[in-house]
Design an enzyme around this catalytic site. Structure first.
Site, PDB file in Angstrom:
ATOM      1  N   HIS A  69       0.853  -1.187   0.000  1.00 14.60           N
ATOM      2  CA  HIS A  69       0.000   0.000   0.000  1.00 14.60           C
ATOM      3  C   HIS A  69       0.887   1.234   0.000  1.00 14.60           C
ATOM      4  O   HIS A  69       1.939   1.234   0.638  1.00 14.60           O
ATOM      5  CB  HIS A  69      -0.909   0.009   1.233  1.00 14.60           C
ATOM      6  CG  HIS A  69      -2.086   0.900   1.065  1.00 14.60           C
ATOM      7  ND1 HIS A  69      -2.024   2.244   1.293  1.00 14.60           N
ATOM      8  CD2 HIS A  69      -3.344   0.642   0.633  1.00 14.60           C
ATOM      9  CE1 HIS A  69      -3.197   2.780   1.031  1.00 14.60           C
ATOM     10  NE2 HIS A  69      -4.023   1.837   0.628  1.00 14.60           N
ATOM     11  N   ASP A 107      -7.919  -5.345  -0.097  1.00 10.23           N
ATOM     12  CA  ASP A 107      -8.398  -6.188  -1.189  1.00 10.23           C
ATOM     13  C   ASP A 107      -7.993  -7.651  -1.053  1.00 10.23           C
ATOM     14  O   ASP A 107      -8.467  -8.486  -1.823  1.00 10.23           O
ATOM     15  CB  ASP A 107      -7.888  -5.641  -2.529  1.00 10.23           C
ATOM     16  CG  ASP A 107      -8.583  -4.349  -2.892  1.00 10.23           C
ATOM     17  OD1 ASP A 107      -9.794  -4.259  -2.643  1.00 10.23           O
ATOM     18  OD2 ASP A 107      -7.926  -3.431  -3.399  1.00 10.23           O
TER      19      ASP A 107
END
Ligand code: CMC
Length: 427
Positions: free
Chosen positions: A304, A361
């Site tokens: 991320h 996700d």
């Protein structure tokens, strides 16, 4: 007030104002840098560039903290509903009972789409990705509500209208893809139960959404509801900064979300796990391949831009996936594979050194799958969840008298001036 910073450039000293946020985040304010020094800053991918101040969401990627309007995501996931959290994001405070009832009433009032828009779905092939349909339909809404073109008016009706209709459009696009008749919204149902009804009910058959699934869907949507200046939200703000209407701005945000490095990762994770399962590739072998830069493959659902520790959303989702699957008595070998992959990655120095952890996700797709949501609808689910964040940011920007049109600069690296050569004389 923080002290100004000093910049020494080509032998001259400049004062750079320091801006401090409410959580003590600090920034150098460089809007006058070019006019004062002739220099711009260069930051590909905006890795270190704040595009705005914002009072909506606080995120500390090192500590794994995420708060909407100051309230920790864990508390909202445990106690709130998606509708209440949407209100919080958009209006800045938790609603009173009356405010929530009124907001829910507006959502119900706007739950249908114009009958003419139903014909749009017929124009798409059955294989159309629902994100393409979603974005086009949202932009088309501006044609049906021309008052939205006056961006400074009618927000209080346009916001619930879009929130409610996106859910209907999403469900209709699924029904179109499987060739089933579209199911109209039933307004006695809650937002999430109504969505599940539109997705999975068929005419003349009784349907009642499972309570656990309704709860899980609320949590999933809450966890996706905002994430400050991510790619799609920044897109919404950039498009909106030209004073484009909310539907146009959100339609662009949906397209930005679609990419596999952003919201499209939830679909890519399941496809990756299924590929590994079908080919019998071991987690270790796959991890070796993603470390090879020439392979251009990545461990989807990992890493991320902002989180350098475990994504707090992924933590909640991992627990919830376990819970929902065990409650439903589902034994999904993909979940076991995902857990093995996580363990393999987190004990590999490549991932440890780069602080690469599972993101939102990694587990959300497994949960959507357990709910019966088809894989190509996963990113649509993300879009439904992210919508209140997009709306809140669009409003914050429109209300801010300091807003300027978004217009980055560049450093030109092409040819210097040269003359046009007639086609007969070119070599
Ligand atoms: N698998 C393998 N290596 C990775 C991964 C990954 N998933 N993510 C980052 N890296 C490596 C990257 O190659 C780089 O290595 P090096 O320093 O040797 O060049 C290093 O880690 C830093 O990564 P980066 O690409 O500079 O980081 P970024 O901030 O530009 O990208 C990201 C963030 C999310 C795009 C990236 O981690 C990624 O592509 N992840 C997979 C896609 C994904 O899961 N996206 C969903 C993000 S969460 C939902 C959302 O909010 O969008």
């Amino acid at each position: 007030m923080a002290d100004n910073a000093k910049l020494i450039l080509e032998g001259k000293e400049y004062e750079i104002p320091v801006v401090v946020g409410s959580e003590n985040e600090k920034a150098l304010e460089i809007s006058k840098l070019r006019s004062q020094t002739g220099h711009i800053t260069l930051d590909s991918g905006f890795v270190n560039t704040g595009s705005t101040t914002s009072a909506i969401t606080y995120l500390d990627g090192e500590q794994g903290i995420l708060r909407y309007r100051g309230i920790p995501i864990e508390q909202l996931a445990k106690n709130s509903s998606f509708v209440e959290t949407s209100y919080l994001l958009i209006y800045g405070h938790l609603p009173t009972k009356d405010q929530l009832a009124n907001f829910s009433h507006l959502l119900n009032m706007h739950s249908m789409i114009h009958e003419d828009m139903k014909h749009f779905f017929d124009g798409y092939p059955a294989t159309a990705h629902p994100m393409a349909i979603l974005s086009s339909m949202v932009c088309s809404l501006s044609a049906y509500y021309p008052e939205s073109l006056n961006v400074f008016e009618s927000f209080d009706s346009q916001a619930p209208r879009l929130l409610s209709k996106l859910r209907t459009i999403a469900a209709f696009s699924y029904k179109k893809s499987v060739g089933h008749p579209m199911m109209y919204p039933q307004n006695h149902l809650s937002y999430c139960a109504n969505f599940l009804q539109m997705m999975f009910a068929v005419p003349a058959e009784p349907f009642e959404a499972d309570e656990d699934i309704v709860k899980a869907l609320n949590i999933l949507l809450i966890l996706h509801a905002d994430h400050e200046q991510n790619c799609s939200t920044s897109t919404v703000r950039l498009v909106g900064s030209s004073q484009a209407n909310m539907y146009a701005s959100v339609s662009a945000g949906i397209l930005a979300l679609w990419g596999p490095l952003h919201g499209g990762a939830n679909q890519a994770v399941i496809e990756m796990l299924e590929d590994l399962q079908n080919s019998g590739t071991s987690c270790k072998k796959f991890i070796s391949s993603v470390k090879d830069k020439d392979s251009k493959s990545k461990l989807m659902g990992f890493g991320h831009r902002v989180y350098k520790s475990y994504d707090p959303r992924a933590k909640i989702l991992k627990e919830m996936t376990d819970l929902i699957l065990s409650k439903r008595g589902v034994n999904d070998p993909l979940l076991d594979l995902a857990k093995e992959m996580e363990e393999t990655a987190l004990s590999d120095s490549y991932f440890v050194e780069r602080n690469l952890y599972p993101n939102v996700d990694f587990y959300s797709g497994l949960l959507y799958k357990a709910m019966g949501i088809p894989v190509n609808m996963f990113t649509v689910m993300f879009a439904i969840g992210r919508l209140p964040g997009w709306i809140a940011h669009w409003k914050e920007m429109m209300d801010d008298p300091q807003t300027k049109i978004g217009r980055p600069r560049q450093i030109y690296t092409g040819e210097t001036a040269r003359d046009y050569v007639h086609i007969d004389q070119r070599k």
